[in-house]
Design an enzyme around this catalytic site. Structure first.
Site, mmCIF file in Angstrom:
data_model
loop_
_atom_site.group_PDB
_atom_site.id
_atom_site.type_symbol
_atom_site.label_atom_id
_atom_site.label_comp_id
_atom_site.label_asym_id
_atom_site.label_seq_id
_atom_site.Cartn_x
_atom_site.Cartn_y
_atom_site.Cartn_z
ATOM 1 N N LYS B 202 0.839 -1.202 0.000
ATOM 2 C CA LYS B 202 0.000 0.000 0.000
ATOM 3 C C LYS B 202 0.872 1.249 0.000
ATOM 4 C CE LYS B 202 -2.529 0.491 3.642
ATOM 5 N NZ LYS B 202 -3.584 0.253 4.625
ATOM 6 N N GLU B 208 10.578 -5.628 2.687
ATOM 7 C CA GLU B 208 10.596 -6.993 2.165
ATOM 8 C C GLU B 208 10.110 -7.034 0.722
ATOM 9 O OE1 GLU B 208 9.487 -6.106 5.115
ATOM 10 O OE2 GLU B 208 9.986 -7.604 6.651
ATOM 11 N N GLY B 259 -4.204 -3.383 5.942
ATOM 12 C CA GLY B 259 -3.638 -4.566 5.306
ATOM 13 C C GLY B 259 -4.347 -5.850 5.706
ATOM 14 N N ARG B 260 -4.580 -6.024 6.997
ATOM 15 C CA ARG B 260 -5.177 -7.277 7.477
ATOM 16 C C ARG B 260 -6.651 -7.407 7.130
ATOM 17 N NH1 ARG B 260 -3.552 -3.787 11.364
ATOM 18 N NH2 ARG B 260 -4.996 -3.027 12.949
ATOM 19 N N GLU B 346 -3.129 -8.315 15.451
ATOM 20 C CA GLU B 346 -2.649 -6.983 15.076
ATOM 21 C C GLU B 346 -3.741 -5.939 15.345
ATOM 22 O OE1 GLU B 346 -1.396 -6.307 10.952
ATOM 23 O OE2 GLU B 346 0.450 -5.436 11.707
ATOM 24 N N HIS B 377 -3.472 -35.184 16.715
ATOM 25 C CA HIS B 377 -2.280 -36.022 16.831
ATOM 26 C C HIS B 377 -1.055 -35.178 17.180
ATOM 27 C CE1 HIS B 377 -4.171 -39.687 15.087
ATOM 28 N NE2 HIS B 377 -5.012 -38.766 14.653
ATOM 29 N N LYS B 492 11.197 -1.803 13.337
ATOM 30 C CA LYS B 492 11.581 -1.298 12.013
ATOM 31 C C LYS B 492 12.712 -0.287 12.129
ATOM 32 C CE LYS B 492 7.482 -1.147 9.053
ATOM 33 N NZ LYS B 492 6.483 -0.239 8.445
#
Lengths: 526, 526
Positions: B202, B208, B259-260, B346, B377, B492
């Protein structure tokens, strides 16, 4: 003696009321970071960002002596019956995963558990012969492992972790869930003509695994292929699956190797040696064996898994933190935490001690996590500023696996990865005072970093064993049985009852299990 | 008013000292299971296995009225500025993810947020035209999405969930981690000649994502391919990435879509419409929109996300349970929990309210989980018998996605899957009294089941929106800002400082950030 009655427990408890404040000026110094690290087998464990002092560490190691963890570790590796609850019906078995890999040193003349080691070596040699044949025939490109729990998570995590070392054009796939969409989705991705399928179940009775085996046999037949030419069995001798006439090959495992500790047995061996080749598979086993010997050889801080276990005990039993986030800064380890989630939670999620006494302290924490830096853009918000305090175990490597890297704005991607790892470790510890309350970070989030050089097969073996022993040491400290899993039985039993209802329903309307029937009836008008 | 000063909070607190005991004879009855369920939009939410009574539920809904959650939900969907901390520097934005999908009803003449909806519709139409062209040219078989956090987890989870609906021979891949091995491993799996690559950021500044974009551009050039013929941008207008001359196509997103919460914007749109086709992508959006309207239309138990939110509040703030395991009994949802982990943690991992006041109660829990039956399991041992109590949210479907199933011993795999789901829900609630303490199950593990019919695109949309609104409702109850993420900034900033050290080092030895330098020096002798 119980955990809470050790002398050092009480001393530690007294110290825990006022734990080290990492956010205080002068506490977290470069000197502390450099001093509070221990190294061995190519790893450094950096724990300056844990809320411990030298005094606390000394007491924690004293605690481990009171709990006789070294004696217990020796006993475990020597094949004593460690999987039992005294005085009650229990599995009464050794826990001999370490014997699955102690037949090197060309060959170890005195393995800790002679018989188990010798049987494991036989299977290892059988595997080598079989893989040689497979390699020569060059008929198979893909392998599907059908298994669940320990017969899935460890092997899958290692396969993904070592993808960089896979033989070109060999691929591994996994089917675990009884959800039929799992099998369908995987089968859509392979050409079964060129595919080996390894069925893994120690008991030979695992519902999911047998169901998926039948599913795949059915598909093979429909395609005009002979299941016997594709299927390999990994099971216990004498199990319902121990019928070599139905399989291309059969490999054995034993009841003294728990599923969650079985990645280095044939449970992981077939698939791993298919994609890695025997040489790299051997490196993996050797790495694990080195760590097995490391935990026997060292008593103090040099014993990395014990050190890690004790730091965990401090966070769990003295700072009362209920979860642990394990965050590898390595995409290769993207599913390693899922393996550790089983290894740790199934081993130490217990509420009775080895004498069957109910415990009044906390045992195994909830293990969760995703790789960094990904997690930074996801759940780290809560870790930094939420109301729950989460201790973290970071894993990182100096080098990337592949030689491919790119320099952008003067640094490589690998350097960016490490910069983020170190930055998070420091940020979580020291926090940030700020006038804007929304930019305030409380800090004091205990964390440590396990730092290696390069994630190759041998390093992966060491790392796997590191965590197996960390978990075992914690179990030894709490004096619980880390090798059984009675907690899976109740759900299994009720599931069988509900399956009966599904069958009965067509006939009458079943009420042998009214609660189950109530759920079933909710399905009707969906 | 703050959360803890609501009248119903105090009444609930009084009741929480003696919560319902599900293990008591006569408490968990078939009648309770059938009565304690609510349905809507093809889902049933079954909550008889939660530790609540009708009285508690009524008080919880009263709490939601005191907190004015419906007013807040209306305000959010209408585009009011809900993302802010009053009196402090903050993002001061609406949270308009619902506007990314409210332009149907051919077309909604009065969307809640006219302008946002209209802009989103423009992009949606642009996407349709672009995909038509791509389809006609028939040049691409694969798509790689490069993004991290919200630009990765939601789209990836949905892609995996809807694999059954993918257009044949279309595949989606994802690169997120700055770890260079992530990009290398994905690039090894595709033929770049036939691959689209969508870069999603955005801000157009995500470390990254830009790094991986450069990595891929570099690879394309080395192969003699033109990046502009393969790369698509999804970014904000005016961001550094907003340069259509460098991309095959550019699509826009806006700062009022977090974003989420962005999976139904162009952040998910490009990849999802490539693999699903526009029709199924539209179904996904429509499903999400239906749930958006559902939460506006219903006030009581019929409002499923609100009901789920309130049950979560009971477990978090009154029973003081720090985590929630979200367990889909559906392999297709294997990565959905990872998305929810971000969406929830978040959003609600906060420690100040919307006026910047520090909170003295618990907010967002730790969200974790893996699919069932796999988890049974693995970590279920701890859930059944550990010392921590873990509430569970199960998700299940009546039917499998693929029509392929197999009947073994009279039941299908899908029936086995459902039998296990129901059995676990009951077992966790009622536990088991036993003389052998190792076979004792305490029970009283609160859990609920969200039950649907079939996981198709529309159902997936509803489910996605269900959780977005569950999270938002909890935020409204706690009166926190669920739409910012200040907690990611500190790390950051320190990472940038450490990157500087990597650069400086070669020249002198850098000490502008001594703690970072201490870590760097540990790398030297590895």
């Amino acid at each position: 003696m119980s955990f809470t009655s050790y002398k050092s427990f009480k001393q530690l408890q007294a110290l825990s009321h006022d734990p080290l404040d990492l956010t205080k000026k002068g506490v977290l110094t470069p000197a502390r970071l450099k001093k509070m690290q221990s190294e061995g087998l190519g790893f450094k464990l950096c724990f300056g960002t844990e809320r411990v002092t030298d005094k606390i560490l000394d007491l924690l190691f004293h605690l481990s002596k009171e709990a006789e963890v070294h004696k217990k570790m020796h006993a475990m590796q020597a094949g004593e019956v460690v999987n039992q609850i005294a005085g009650y019906e229990s599995e009464k078995r050794p826990a001999l995963h370490t014997a699955m890999r102690d037949f090197f040193d060309e060959r170890n003349p005195a393995p800790a558990a002679v018989k188990a080691s010798s049987l494991a070596f036989e299977e290892y040699q059988k595997l080598g012969d079989f893989m040689k044949e497979i390699h020569e025939k060059n008929q198979f490109t893909d392998i599907i492992q059908i298994g669940i729990g320990g017969s899935d998570l460890g092997p899958r995590a290692l396969c993904i972790a070592l993808e960089r070392f896979h033989i070109p054009n060999r691929r591994a796939h996994f089917i675990s869930n009884v959800d039929p969409d799992d099998a369908t989705s995987v089968l859509n991705k392979v050409d079964l003509h060129k595919t080996l399928i390894v069925i893994v179940s120690k008991s030979g009775t695992t519902l999911e695994t047998l169901t998926n085996e039948a599913f795949v046999r059915d598909r093979l037949k429909k395609m005009g292929l002979k299941p016997k030419n594709h299927l390999i069995a990994v099971t216990g001798k004498g199990s319902p699956m121990d019928d070599p006439s139905r399989y291309l090959a059969s490999f054995y495992i034993w009841d003294y190797v728990g599923g969650r500790y079985s990645a280095t047995s044939m449970v992981g061996g077939v698939t791993l040696s298919f994609v890695l080749g025997m040489e790299d598979y051997k490196e993996l086993l050797k790495g694990a064996n080195e760590m097995d010997k490391h935990v026997l050889a060292h008593e103090g801080r040099k014993n990395l898994p014990l050190l890690s276990a004790l730091l965990g005990i401090w966070n769990r039993n003295f700072l009362h933190l209920p979860t642990v986030a394990i965050i590898p800064y390595s995409q290769a380890l993207s599913r390693f935490t899922a393996h550790l989630q089983q290894c740790d939670m199934e081993s130490n999620g217990k509420r009775v001690d080895k004498k069957g006494k109910f415990l009044h302290f906390e045992t195994g924490p909830i293990i969760w996590g995703e790789p960094g830096t990904n997690g930074q853009h996801s759940f780290y918000q809560l870790i930094h500023q939420g109301t729950s305090c989460i201790p973290l175990e970071f894993i990182g490597f100096k080098e990337s696996q592949y030689p491919n890297d790119i320099k952008i704005e003067k640094t490589t991607s690998q350097q960016k990865l490490l910069a983020n790892l170190f930055a998070q470790s420091i940020a979580l510890a020291i926090g940030q005072k700020e006038k804007n309350p929304n930019k305030f970070f409380p800090g004091n989030r205990p964390n440590r970093i396990l730092l290696g050089t390069h994630l190759d097969p041998k390093t992966m073996g060491r790392l796997l064993s590191f965590y197996e022993h960390k978990v075992a040491f914690q179990g030894f400290l709490w004096n619980i049985n880390s090798f059984d899993q009675e907690g899976v039985q109740l759900g299994k039993m009720l599931a069988v009852k509900i399956l009966d209802l599904f069958v009965q329903k067509k006939k009458k309307g079943g009420s042998s299990f009214p609660l189950g029937a109530a759920y079933l009836s909710l399905l009707d008008d969906l």
